[in-house]
Design an enzyme around this catalytic site. Structure first.
Site, mmCIF file in Angstrom:
data_model
loop_
_atom_site.group_PDB
_atom_site.id
_atom_site.type_symbol
_atom_site.label_atom_id
_atom_site.label_comp_id
_atom_site.label_asym_id
_atom_site.label_seq_id
_atom_site.Cartn_x
_atom_site.Cartn_y
_atom_site.Cartn_z
ATOM 1 N N CYS A 30 0.826 -1.216 0.000
ATOM 2 C CA CYS A 30 0.000 0.000 0.000
ATOM 3 C C CYS A 30 0.863 1.270 0.000
ATOM 4 O O CYS A 30 1.730 1.439 0.849
ATOM 5 C CB CYS A 30 -0.916 -0.018 1.219
ATOM 6 S SG CYS A 30 -2.030 1.393 1.264
ATOM 7 N N LYS A 69 0.921 -9.472 -0.543
ATOM 8 C CA LYS A 69 0.751 -8.528 -1.655
ATOM 9 C C LYS A 69 1.961 -7.604 -1.678
ATOM 10 O O LYS A 69 2.288 -6.993 -0.659
ATOM 11 C CB LYS A 69 -0.537 -7.731 -1.442
ATOM 12 C CG LYS A 69 -0.780 -6.603 -2.444
ATOM 13 C CD LYS A 69 -1.312 -7.146 -3.763
ATOM 14 C CE LYS A 69 -1.629 -6.046 -4.744
ATOM 15 N NZ LYS A 69 -2.742 -5.212 -4.348
HETATM 16 C C1 LIG Z 1 -9.857 1.942 -3.564
HETATM 17 C C2 LIG Z 1 -8.767 0.897 -3.591
HETATM 18 C C3 LIG Z 1 -8.567 0.083 -2.470
HETATM 19 C C4 LIG Z 1 -7.558 -0.891 -2.464
HETATM 20 N N1 LIG Z 1 -7.398 -1.696 -1.366
HETATM 21 C C5 LIG Z 1 -6.483 -2.694 -1.393
HETATM 22 C C6 LIG Z 1 -6.355 -3.600 -0.290
HETATM 23 O O1 LIG Z 1 -7.053 -3.481 0.727
HETATM 24 N N2 LIG Z 1 -5.425 -4.590 -0.379
HETATM 25 C C7 LIG Z 1 -4.648 -4.752 -1.493
HETATM 26 O O2 LIG Z 1 -3.835 -5.673 -1.537
HETATM 27 N N3 LIG Z 1 -4.716 -3.890 -2.536
HETATM 28 C C8 LIG Z 1 -5.629 -2.893 -2.511
HETATM 29 N N4 LIG Z 1 -5.728 -2.027 -3.589
HETATM 30 C C9 LIG Z 1 -4.786 -2.155 -4.717
HETATM 31 C C10 LIG Z 1 -5.353 -3.042 -5.813
HETATM 32 O O3 LIG Z 1 -5.505 -4.366 -5.343
HETATM 33 C C11 LIG Z 1 -4.451 -3.089 -7.056
HETATM 34 O O4 LIG Z 1 -3.222 -3.700 -6.742
HETATM 35 C C12 LIG Z 1 -4.182 -1.730 -7.664
HETATM 36 O O5 LIG Z 1 -5.347 -0.916 -7.670
HETATM 37 C C13 LIG Z 1 -3.657 -1.853 -9.102
HETATM 38 O O6 LIG Z 1 -4.594 -2.480 -9.915
HETATM 39 P P1 LIG Z 1 -5.509 -1.647 -10.999
HETATM 40 O O7 LIG Z 1 -4.522 -0.793 -11.804
HETATM 41 O O8 LIG Z 1 -6.143 -2.743 -11.834
HETATM 42 O O9 LIG Z 1 -6.471 -0.824 -10.217
HETATM 43 C C14 LIG Z 1 -6.717 -1.038 -3.600
HETATM 44 C C15 LIG Z 1 -6.919 -0.201 -4.712
HETATM 45 C C16 LIG Z 1 -7.925 0.756 -4.729
HETATM 46 C C17 LIG Z 1 -8.099 1.619 -5.948
#
Ligand SMILES: Cc1cc2nc3c(=O)[nH]c(=O)nc-3n(C[C@H](O)[C@H](O)[C@H](O)COP(=O)(O)O)c2cc1C
Length: 246
Positions: A30, A69
């Site tokens: 994160c 992660k």
């Molecule tokens: C609103 C939001 C909340 C997220 N919460 C988590 C989480 O709790 N745990 C996690 O491993 N990744 C979390 N992520 C990251 C996503 O799992 C992902 O790795 C990231 O958004 C990149 O993927 P994308 O480009 O397809 O959005 C979050 C992303 C967003 C946008």
């Protein structure tokens, strides 16, 4: 789980196991400022000694599946790449069930693009490790492209699912070799929107749900044939009745 201290993380893992959870997931990814400031999440990619301590302490109390992660590194430096490798290797040694990797650096936050070549190389280096890829999967076709390009065992759908929960069935069809599904019609969208709002009310209560769901409604509006009007209507939502009226 997010945290910065091994004993605390192990104690938290025990609480979760006692509560009946089947899988414990460690988040070293994160990039949010508040999380980084507390030396948690993606910060740990910069502190592999502490990251390894946490992983070992949690492993010692979790007999079942443990996952993690990561982002692909803290930044573009060679030290950051080394740190990633140390943490990834330790997860393999500690027999983690799966590792998820977002192909951006922590420093990138959400700018630029996710590096899918990095994911492909990682899968080639660790063919026996269950690897989930993440980053820039906005459509079912993107998810299929990620699998084809990288060889990962699973795909995370994150921002692409906000306002389009139908993306999962669309991907399920593609990965099974079936023809692409039509996007949901407006009656199905309506049913989805009502169900989503009802779930939000259950968790947050009507007033807070109405505020929080505005930004979600906006995302849903992209699927609607009159998206601009629906977008404006969602922005003005103040209650469940307003939501239903849209
Ligand atoms: C609103 C939001 C909340 C997220 N919460 C988590 C989480 O709790 N745990 C996690 O491993 N990744 C979390 N992520 C990251 C996503 O799992 C992902 O790795 C990231 O958004 C990149 O993927 P994308 O480009 O397809 O959005 C979050 C992303 C967003 C946008």
């Amino acid at each position: 789980m997010m945290g910065s201290e091994a004993d605390e993380m192990a104690a938290a893992a025990k609480v979760l196991l006692e509560a009946g959870f089947d899988v414990i997931d460690l988040n070293f990814a994160c990039p949010v400022k508040k999380v980084m400031g507390r030396c948690r999440g993606g910060y740990l990619l910069n502190d592999p000694d502490e990251a390894l301590k946490i992983m070992r302490a949690v492993r010692a109390v979790v007999p079942g599946p443990l996952t993690m992660k990561l982002r692909r590194a803290l930044d573009e430096s060679s030290q950051a790449a080394e740190n990633f490798d140390r943490i990834f290797n330790e997860a393999v040694n500690l027999d983690f069930a799966a590792i998820s990797v977002h192909g951006r650096t922590v420093e990138q936050k959400y700018t630029g693009t996710a590096d899918w070549d990095f994911l492909r190389n990682l899968k080639a280096r660790y063919p026996h490790m269950t690897l989930f890829g993440s980053g820039d999967v906005f459509t079912a076709k993107d998810a299929l492209r990620m699998v084809t390009h990288t060889g990962v065992d699973g795909v995370w759908i994150a921002r692409g699912a906000i306002g389009n929960p139908w993306i999962f069935r669309e991907f399920a069809a593609l990965i099974a070799g079936r023809p692409a599904l039509e996007p949901p019609g407006i009656f199905e969208q309506r049913a989805g929107l009502l169900e989503h709002f009802a779930l939000a009310v259950e968790i947050y209560g009507e007033q807070q749900a109405s505020r929080q769901m505005r930004k979600i409604g906006i995302k849903y509006s992209r699927l609607h044939t009159e998206g601009a009007d629906v977008w404006r209507a969602f922005i003005a939502v103040k209650s469940q009745a307003d939501w239903n009226a849209v």
